[in-house]
Scaffold this motif. Sequence first.
Motif, PDB file in Angstrom:
ATOM      1  N   LYS A   1      20.713  10.505 -49.201  1.00 44.06           N
ATOM      2  CA  LYS A   1      20.511   9.515 -50.231  1.00 44.06           C
ATOM      3  C   LYS A   1      21.728   9.529 -51.156  1.00 44.06           C
ATOM      4  O   LYS A   1      22.503  10.497 -51.164  1.00 44.06           O
ATOM      5  N   TYR A   2      21.876   8.467 -51.901  1.00 42.18           N
ATOM      6  CA  TYR A   2      23.060   8.379 -52.757  1.00 42.18           C
ATOM      7  C   TYR A   2      23.122   9.529 -53.748  1.00 42.18           C
ATOM      8  O   TYR A   2      24.200  10.004 -54.119  1.00 42.18           O
ATOM      9  N   ILE A   3      21.935  10.032 -54.155  1.00 44.21           N
ATOM     10  CA  ILE A   3      21.914  11.116 -55.150  1.00 44.21           C
ATOM     11  C   ILE A   3      22.484  12.409 -54.578  1.00 44.21           C
ATOM     12  O   ILE A   3      22.832  13.320 -55.335  1.00 44.21           O
ATOM     13  N   ASP A   4      22.575  12.498 -53.211  1.00 44.72           N
ATOM     14  CA  ASP A   4      23.071  13.726 -52.586  1.00 44.72           C
ATOM     15  C   ASP A   4      24.573  13.888 -52.755  1.00 44.72           C
ATOM     16  O   ASP A   4      25.098  14.997 -52.580  1.00 44.72           O
ATOM     17  N   ILE A   5      25.290  12.803 -53.038  1.00 46.48           N
ATOM     18  CA  ILE A   5      26.749  12.925 -53.180  1.00 46.48           C
ATOM     19  C   ILE A   5      27.206  12.610 -54.602  1.00 46.48           C
ATOM     20  O   ILE A   5      28.394  12.742 -54.918  1.00 46.48           O
ATOM     21  N   VAL A   6      26.272  12.188 -55.466  1.00 46.23           N
ATOM     22  CA  VAL A   6      26.646  11.876 -56.846  1.00 46.23           C
ATOM     23  C   VAL A   6      26.715  13.165 -57.653  1.00 46.23           C
ATOM     24  O   VAL A   6      25.851  14.036 -57.542  1.00 46.23           O
ATOM     25  N   HIS A   7      27.773  13.289 -58.466  1.00 46.23           N
ATOM     26  CA  HIS A   7      27.939  14.464 -59.328  1.00 46.23           C
ATOM     27  C   HIS A   7      26.793  14.496 -60.348  1.00 46.23           C
ATOM     28  O   HIS A   7      26.383  13.450 -60.853  1.00 46.23           O
ATOM     29  N   PRO A   8      26.282  15.691 -60.669  1.00 49.80           N
ATOM     30  CA  PRO A   8      25.166  15.772 -61.629  1.00 49.80           C
ATOM     31  C   PRO A   8      25.451  15.056 -62.952  1.00 49.80           C
ATOM     32  O   PRO A   8      24.535  14.488 -63.555  1.00 49.80           O
ATOM     33  N   ASP A   9      26.701  15.089 -63.393  1.00 49.07           N
ATOM     34  CA  ASP A   9      27.026  14.429 -64.660  1.00 49.07           C
ATOM     35  C   ASP A   9      26.835  12.921 -64.588  1.00 49.07           C
ATOM     36  O   ASP A   9      26.626  12.264 -65.619  1.00 49.07           O
ATOM     37  N   SER A  10      26.938  12.357 -63.355  1.00 52.63           N
ATOM     38  CA  SER A  10      26.860  10.901 -63.195  1.00 52.63           C
ATOM     39  C   SER A  10      25.506  10.426 -62.696  1.00 52.63           C
ATOM     40  O   SER A  10      25.311   9.222 -62.498  1.00 52.63           O
ATOM     41  N   LEU A  11      24.579  11.351 -62.465  1.00 49.78           N
ATOM     42  CA  LEU A  11      23.275  10.944 -61.937  1.00 49.78           C
ATOM     43  C   LEU A  11      22.541   9.954 -62.845  1.00 49.78           C
ATOM     44  O   LEU A  11      21.984   8.961 -62.346  1.00 49.78           O
ATOM     45  N   PRO A  12      22.507  10.139 -64.155  1.00 47.48           N
ATOM     46  CA  PRO A  12      21.818   9.143 -64.996  1.00 47.48           C
ATOM     47  C   PRO A  12      22.403   7.746 -64.830  1.00 47.48           C
ATOM     48  O   PRO A  12      21.663   6.759 -64.708  1.00 47.48           O
ATOM     49  N   SER A  13      23.733   7.633 -64.789  1.00 45.80           N
ATOM     50  CA  SER A  13      24.371   6.317 -64.622  1.00 45.80           C
ATOM     51  C   SER A  13      24.061   5.740 -63.249  1.00 45.80           C
ATOM     52  O   SER A  13      23.787   4.534 -63.108  1.00 45.80           O
ATOM     53  N   ALA A  14      24.103   6.598 -62.202  1.00 45.84           N
ATOM     54  CA  ALA A  14      23.840   6.121 -60.847  1.00 45.84           C
ATOM     55  C   ALA A  14      22.393   5.648 -60.714  1.00 45.84           C
ATOM     56  O   ALA A  14      22.120   4.600 -60.098  1.00 45.84           O
ATOM     57  N   ASN A  15      21.451   6.398 -61.260  1.00 44.62           N
ATOM     58  CA  ASN A  15      20.038   6.008 -61.173  1.00 44.62           C
ATOM     59  C   ASN A  15      19.766   4.707 -61.923  1.00 44.62           C
ATOM     60  O   ASN A  15      18.993   3.857 -61.472  1.00 44.62           O
ATOM     61  N   MET A  16      20.400   4.534 -63.054  1.00 41.01           N
ATOM     62  CA  MET A  16      20.226   3.303 -63.817  1.00 41.01           C
ATOM     63  C   MET A  16      20.792   2.113 -63.041  1.00 41.01           C
ATOM     64  O   MET A  16      20.171   1.040 -62.986  1.00 41.01           O
ATOM     65  N   ALA A  17      21.966   2.321 -62.396  1.00 41.02           N
ATOM     66  CA  ALA A  17      22.559   1.248 -61.603  1.00 41.02           C
ATOM     67  C   ALA A  17      21.660   0.888 -60.426  1.00 41.02           C
ATOM     68  O   ALA A  17      21.489  -0.295 -60.084  1.00 41.02           O
ATOM     69  N   PHE A  18      21.047   1.913 -59.785  1.00 39.90           N
ATOM     70  CA  PHE A  18      20.158   1.674 -58.655  1.00 39.90           C
ATOM     71  C   PHE A  18      18.932   0.869 -59.103  1.00 39.90           C
ATOM     72  O   PHE A  18      18.501  -0.075 -58.429  1.00 39.90           O
ATOM     73  N   ALA A  19      18.382   1.223 -60.262  1.00 32.68           N
ATOM     74  CA  ALA A  19      17.202   0.502 -60.766  1.00 32.68           C
ATOM     75  C   ALA A  19      17.550  -0.951 -61.096  1.00 32.68           C
ATOM     76  O   ALA A  19      16.769  -1.873 -60.818  1.00 32.68           O
ATOM     77  N   ARG A  20      18.716  -1.168 -61.665  1.00 32.09           N
ATOM     78  CA  ARG A  20      19.114  -2.535 -62.035  1.00 32.09           C
ATOM     79  C   ARG A  20      19.294  -3.411 -60.799  1.00 32.09           C
ATOM     80  O   ARG A  20      18.882  -4.574 -60.777  1.00 32.09           O
ATOM     81  N   VAL A  21      19.880  -2.857 -59.726  1.00 32.42           N
ATOM     82  CA  VAL A  21      20.126  -3.682 -58.544  1.00 32.42           C
ATOM     83  C   VAL A  21      18.820  -3.984 -57.818  1.00 32.42           C
ATOM     84  O   VAL A  21      18.663  -5.044 -57.192  1.00 32.42           O
ATOM     85  N   LEU A  22      17.841  -3.066 -57.879  1.00 35.33           N
ATOM     86  CA  LEU A  22      16.537  -3.339 -57.280  1.00 35.33           C
ATOM     87  C   LEU A  22      15.821  -4.468 -58.014  1.00 35.33           C
ATOM     88  O   LEU A  22      14.976  -5.156 -57.439  1.00 35.33           O
ATOM     89  N   GLU A  23      16.187  -4.649 -59.287  1.00 34.37           N
ATOM     90  CA  GLU A  23      15.616  -5.753 -60.050  1.00 34.37           C
ATOM     91  C   GLU A  23      16.372  -7.060 -59.828  1.00 34.37           C
ATOM     92  O   GLU A  23      16.063  -8.079 -60.447  1.00 34.37           O
ATOM     93  N   GLY A  24      17.366  -7.009 -58.919  1.00 32.71           N
ATOM     94  CA  GLY A  24      18.082  -8.223 -58.556  1.00 32.71           C
ATOM     95  C   GLY A  24      19.374  -8.442 -59.316  1.00 32.71           C
ATOM     96  O   GLY A  24      19.976  -9.521 -59.218  1.00 32.71           O
ATOM     97  N   GLU A  25      19.859  -7.439 -60.075  1.00 33.69           N
ATOM     98  CA  GLU A  25      21.070  -7.610 -60.878  1.00 33.69           C
ATOM     99  C   GLU A  25      22.267  -6.960 -60.179  1.00 33.69           C
ATOM    100  O   GLU A  25      22.310  -5.737 -60.022  1.00 33.69           O
ATOM    101  N   ALA A  26      23.196  -7.773 -59.749  1.00 37.36           N
ATOM    102  CA  ALA A  26      24.433  -7.251 -59.170  1.00 37.36           C
ATOM    103  C   ALA A  26      25.367  -6.849 -60.314  1.00 37.36           C
ATOM    104  O   ALA A  26      25.528  -7.573 -61.285  1.00 37.36           O
ATOM    105  N   HIS A  27      26.015  -5.683 -60.201  1.00 41.46           N
ATOM    106  CA  HIS A  27      26.902  -5.221 -61.264  1.00 41.46           C
ATOM    107  C   HIS A  27      27.818  -4.134 -60.707  1.00 41.46           C
ATOM    108  O   HIS A  27      27.719  -3.740 -59.543  1.00 41.46           O
ATOM    109  N   THR A  28      28.697  -3.637 -61.577  1.00 41.81           N
ATOM    110  CA  THR A  28      29.661  -2.595 -61.206  1.00 41.81           C
ATOM    111  C   THR A  28      29.472  -1.407 -62.129  1.00 41.81           C
ATOM    112  O   THR A  28      29.269  -1.565 -63.331  1.00 41.81           O
TER     113      THR A  28
END
Length: 756
Positions: A202-229
């Motif tokens: 899963k994506y969380i397996d390669i994300v640095h612990p410091d960046s996990l909150p940002s990665a999880n938030m980005a994942f939640a936003r895209v599941l809601e249909g929002e494309a972003h960077t």
Amino acid sequence: MILQTETLSILENNFKALQLIIPPSAPDTHSLEFYRSIISKSKDLISVLDTEGRYIFVGESAQQIYGYKPVELLGKRCLSFIHPDDQPIIQQCIQTVVAGGQPQVPPFRYRVKSGEWRWVQSEATNLLDDPNVQGILINSKDVTEPYLTSFERDHHQAYYRSLFFEHPDTVFTLSIEGTFQHSNQHMETLTGYSEADLETFKYIDIVHPDSLPSANMAFARVLEGEAHTVEIKIVTKDKTEKYISVSVMPVYFGGKVKGIQGIARDITQATEAQALIKEQAQQLNNILESITEPLFALDSSWCFTYVSSAFANFMQRTREEITGREIWSLFPKLSPTRLYKVCHEIAGKTTSVHFEESYQDTYPISCTLNYTLYSTSQGITVQFSDVTEQKHTQRELEKLSLVASKTINGIMILDPDTNIEWVNDGFCRLTGYTREEVIGISPKQLYADLQADDTLTTLFEQKYKSMKPFSLETLGYKKNKEQLWCYSDVTPIFNKEGELTNYIVIETDITEKKEAEAKLLKLTDDLYKQNRDLQQFTYIISHNLRAPVANALGLANLVQKLPKNEPTFASALEKLHTSVNQLDAVIKDINHVLSIRDSGRTASRELVNLKQVCEEVLESFVEEIPPYAATVTVDIAPDHNLLSIKSYLFSILHNLVSNSLKYKSNDRKLKLTIQVVPDDRGYIITVSDNGLGFDLKMVGHQMFQLYKRFHPLVHGKGIGLFLVKTQVEALGGKITVESAPDEGSTFKIYLGAKHV
């Protein structure tokens, strides 16, 4: 008639072919019209070709499908209706069927009667051996719409695949659970993991612990249909940390998000560079803020781009009130100033300018500012210092200098680091230096290369550091290298805050006084030496003259009383002669010593080559050295020259070499070394041997006295070392000795005359 026959034959054959197409269970009572009606209504075209590809039967649906009447196609080659690009493969398929094969005929383009090219899908069956058909049965249907739809889908799929697999960045897809599904070849370059490695990741397996909150938030936003960077940090397979920029977008199917597609790009270098730039910018800001003097920067539009805290405080504004504003509108009183003029003169150039300007009501306070302006093509940086107090002090000093310039004493004003800020005319007259030559340097630098008194210099520095008034006599040199003795009176000056600002040094020339003192000391020393010599001569007279004089007087009285013809008369007369000779020898020695002292004061000096003198001395012993089997080492450079009296140098070396030969040890071979080395004042001449030596503790105080001998078994008068010391002192030098019994002796002669 022939054509009718052929047509009839074809129709009959077609009918037979139709009978073959109809299932066996069909009633055989059906008529030809029955079969024709079925085939004419079919959406597929039934036709039969001969081995040359000519139509020998065409179903009536040809007109409905292609617009051709069957009779328009009969007898014609099918290839003439097929697109030229597709003809080769269709020809190949016909040949394969004729040969008994069953080829897969690909879709091909067929020109219908309207001239349009339509896509056709056909199946071919070899019925050449069937006596009822004797041809190739072709079942064709128009597949233009589905083919074009499929083609467009494949076309778009090709573009998608190209975008996915050939994209220069890393492209990947995730399931709605966050599991990796697919990735292109750049994924392994970016993360070190291949597509196979990531099948269970899963994506969380390669994300640095410091960046996990940002990665999880980005994942939640895209599941809601929002494309972003989003920018995050990952950990690669080899545990390397990388910064990546990921653009994520939802993948819809059936109106719902069924997955996520992402495009990742390595921004490690850019991120680290940006962090470095940010750090350097912060360091630069810290450096600028550490500058206590006001500083600001303007762009080409005269707007403030940087304002230091010191400048904001000076202007009694906040930095926010100033930054971004145009200087001349924000501070209109600056427009008529020299600052305004200079800024416009250097705008757009690459240069720097320094100047001072005084203000009454332009700034919040009346002041005199010392400006430094740095101009570039992008703008101007301005730094200034408030020199109001310094200017006031300078004016006061100028008044004092008017008074100080009239005094005959030398006056210096030094800064806290003891560098000269100002000197009066008296100092210039005293030292010979101009004011311009000494401003900015330390007084000791004027004398550094002339061997000024180091002890006094060190003491002087210690006194300065104490920051208390003091007086001291110092030795320096004038510009023309003449000695200058001064009595220096030093007073430190402090400001209102108790900080040291200057030293005031008043120098009084006491050279004549010191020279008089030196002459007095010299006279005292000469008197001491003369007194010492008188004592020595008194000793000589009392001991060395008294005995032979007394003997001579007694013998003279005895000779007068003895008859001349008696043997005792001759013996007494001989002893009288001996006593008189001894008396004469002592008198000659005294005269020799006195002549050395007198000639040492009056003899003219010449440039003497020390190596040459040494060689002449050794030459005088050329017959004596071999019998002693002595080893003589001479270490004298050819360019060692001394302004001296050559005869004295010869006599000194001659006596010392003679003593080394005379007092050699019988137990070992004599080793004699003569060496000359330069020192700060002249030369050191060393004569050393490994002879008998002597105990300095016992005889050191008598070493250079007249008629003192320390080896009774060796013949000598005891006058050699006395003469050596006398001649050394006559040359203005001194002599020392180091010795030990049965080890040898080392004599060192220090001659202080200037050497060349």
